[in-house]
Motif scaffolding. Structure first.
Motif, short mmCIF file in Angstrom:
data_model
loop_
_atom_site.label_atom_id
_atom_site.label_comp_id
_atom_site.label_asym_id
_atom_site.label_seq_id
_atom_site.Cartn_x
_atom_site.Cartn_y
_atom_site.Cartn_z
N ASN A 284 0.81 -1.22 0.00
CA ASN A 284 0.00 0.00 0.00
C ASN A 284 0.84 1.27 0.00
OD1 ASN A 284 -2.39 -1.49 0.05
ND2 ASN A 284 -2.48 -1.50 2.29
N GLY A 285 1.97 1.21 -0.72
CA GLY A 285 2.82 2.38 -0.83
C GLY A 285 3.80 2.57 0.31
N TYR A 286 3.75 1.69 1.31
CA TYR A 286 4.67 1.78 2.44
C TYR A 286 5.81 0.78 2.26
CZ TYR A 286 0.97 4.35 4.92
OH TYR A 286 0.02 5.26 5.29
N PRO A 287 7.07 1.26 2.15
CA PRO A 287 8.20 0.32 2.12
C PRO A 287 8.64 -0.02 3.54
CG PRO A 287 8.98 2.55 1.73
CD PRO A 287 7.47 2.65 1.91
N PHE A 288 8.92 -1.30 3.78
CA PHE A 288 9.38 -1.75 5.09
C PHE A 288 10.76 -2.38 4.92
CE2 PHE A 288 4.75 -1.71 5.28
CZ PHE A 288 4.52 -1.01 6.47
N ASP A 289 11.79 -1.65 5.34
CA ASP A 289 13.15 -2.13 5.20
C ASP A 289 13.44 -3.29 6.14
OD1 ASP A 289 13.79 -0.21 3.28
OD2 ASP A 289 14.29 1.29 4.82
N LYS A 290 14.39 -4.12 5.74
CA LYS A 290 14.85 -5.19 6.60
C LYS A 290 15.63 -4.60 7.77
CE LYS A 290 17.60 -9.45 6.63
NZ LYS A 290 18.42 -10.40 5.81
N GLY A 291 15.44 -5.18 8.95
CA GLY A 291 16.16 -4.70 10.13
C GLY A 291 15.25 -3.94 11.09
N THR A 292 15.85 -3.15 11.95
CA THR A 292 15.10 -2.40 12.96
C THR A 292 14.42 -1.19 12.33
OG1 THR A 292 16.67 -3.08 14.68
CG2 THR A 292 15.25 -1.19 15.17
N ILE A 293 13.11 -1.11 12.48
CA ILE A 293 12.33 -0.01 11.91
C ILE A 293 11.33 0.51 12.95
CG2 ILE A 293 12.56 -0.72 9.50
CD1 ILE A 293 9.85 -2.06 9.68
N HIS A 294 11.00 1.80 12.82
CA HIS A 294 10.01 2.43 13.71
C HIS A 294 8.75 2.70 12.92
CE1 HIS A 294 8.87 4.51 17.40
NE2 HIS A 294 8.31 5.44 16.64
N LEU A 295 7.60 2.35 13.49
CA LEU A 295 6.33 2.43 12.78
C LEU A 295 5.33 3.32 13.51
CD1 LEU A 295 5.88 -1.42 12.17
CD2 LEU A 295 7.00 0.21 10.64
#
Length: 301
Positions: free
Chosen positions: A170-181
Motif C-alpha cells: 500500500n505504498g509503504y516500504p518496510f526495510d529489513k532490520g530495525t524499523i520504527h512504525l
C-alpha cells in the motif's frame, strides 16, 4: 513475546499494576473494564465441571482474538492465540492457530476456515470451535479490533520492530532490520501476508512483534492524558468475558507464571485447495502433540 509483557498486560497490567491504587485512575480503570465486559459471553466451558477459581490459583486458558472488522461486516478473527497459565509450575504456554485452518465450525455443522467462526457466530462460536479443535476448555477471551492498532500505536508514540525481510505494501516500504512504525504503518505491517516467504506464519510473527512493542511502550506510559486516551481506545476496541475482579486476581496471583513462557507452533501442516478455496490442513500428529501438552499444562487428564 516478552516474558514480562504478555496478554493480560493489554488490559490490566498497563493500568491495574501501576495505577490500581491511584485514586481516580483506579475508578477510571474499573469503569473501563465494566464497559468492555460482556457477561453474555459463555462463562463456563462444557469441558469443565466447575468454573476456574483464580483466587485458588488454578490453571486457566485464554483465547486472544484479533478481529479485522469492516463496515457492515462483523469481520473475521485473523489472529487466534491461545494461552494456558499454570501457577503451580510458574509457566505459560502460547500457541497461534493459522487463520486458514480447516476445521469443524461448531454450531454451523460444516467444515470451514477457523477464522470464519467469529464471522458466523461471534465470540461464543469462536470459543467453541477453538475448544473443539484443541480439545481443551477455553476459560476467558479477549477480542481486539485490529483497527485499534492504528490509534493505540500512535498513542504510545509508535513502535519499534525487527523486520526479517524487505517488502512494500500500500505504498509503504518496510526495510529489513530495525524499523520504527506509526499507527498506519503498523497496521499495514501486520496485515501483509502474500509477499512473506513464510506466508501466514510470517504474518503471525509480525503481529506478535507489534503487540509486544505496544505492550512495552504502554507499560511505560506516565502521563495522565495518555492513560485517558488508552482507556478510551480500550473501551471502543476490546471486549472480554473477564471481570475487573478476575483481572485483579490474575495480576496478584499469576505474575511468576507469565515470567516463564514457552511458545508452541503449528508448522507441519500443509496448504490445500478444496473446491477452489485454499485451506491450511493440520498435521494430525502435531495437533495431537500440542493438544496433549496444553491439556497437561492445564492439569487435565
Amino acid at each position: 513475546m516478552s516474558k514480562k509483557i504478555i496478554w493480560i498486560t493489554l488490559i490490566s497490567c498497563f493500568f491495574i499494576g501501576g495505577a490500581v491504587y491511584a485514586g481516580s485512575l483506579y475508578n477510571d480503570v474499573s469503569t473501563t473494564i465494566e464497559t468492555i465486559h460482556e457477561p453474555e459471553i459463555r462463562k463456563v466451558s462444557e469441558l469443565r465441571t466447575t468454573e476456574v477459581e483464580l483466587v485458588k490459583k488454578e490453571p486457566f486458558s485464554l483465547l486472544l482474538l484479533g478481529v479485522d472488522e469492516r463496515e457492515h461486516d462483523k469481520g473475521r478473527s485473523d489472529t487466534i492465540i491461545i494461552l494456558t497459565v499454570n501457577p503451580s509450575t510458574d509457566s505459560t504456554k502460547m500457541v497461534s492457530i493459522p487463520r486458514d485452518t480447516y476445521t469443524e465450525i461448531i454450531g454451523r455443522d460444516k467444515l470451514d476456515k477457523i477464522n470464519h467462526a467469529y464471522a458466523f457466530g461471534g465470540n461464543d462460536m469462536a470459543l467453541n470451535t477453538v475448544e473443539n479443535l484443541l480439545n481443551i476448555p477455553i476459560d476467558y477471551i479477549i477480542q481486539v479490533n485490529m483497527e485499534s492498532f492504528l490509534e493505540i500505536v500512535d498513542i504510545v508514540g509508535g513502535v519499534t520492530v525487527d523486520n526479517a525481510t524487505f517488502f512494500e505494501v500500500n505504498g509503504y516500504p518496510f526495510d529489513k532490520g530495525t524499523i520504527h512504525l506509526d499507527g498506519e504503518q503498523a497496521l499495514n505491517y501486520v496485515r501483509m501476508r502474500m509477499d512473506d516467504p513464510l506466508g501466514d506464519f510470517g504474518r503471525q510473527v509480525r503481529q506478535k512483534q507489534v503487540l509486544q512493542a505496544i505492550l512495552k511502550e504502554g507499560a511505560s506510559l506516565n502521563s495522565l492524558w495518555k492513560y485517558k486516551d488508552f482507556l478510551s481506545s480500550i473501551q471502543q476496541n476490546i471486549r472480554t468475558n473477564m471481570t475487573f475482579g478476575q483481572m485483579i486476581d490474575i495480576q496478584k496471583g499469576y505474575k511468576n507464571s507469565i515470567n516463564n513462557m514457552e511458545t508452541l507452533a503449528f508448522q507441519k501442516g500443509k496448504g490445500q485447495r478444496i473446491n477452489g478455496i485454499w485451506y491450511y490442513i493440520m498435521d494430525h500428529e502435531e495437533l495431537e502433540n500440542v493438544t496433549k501438552e496444553l491439556r497437561d499444562h492445564l492439569g487435565l487428564e
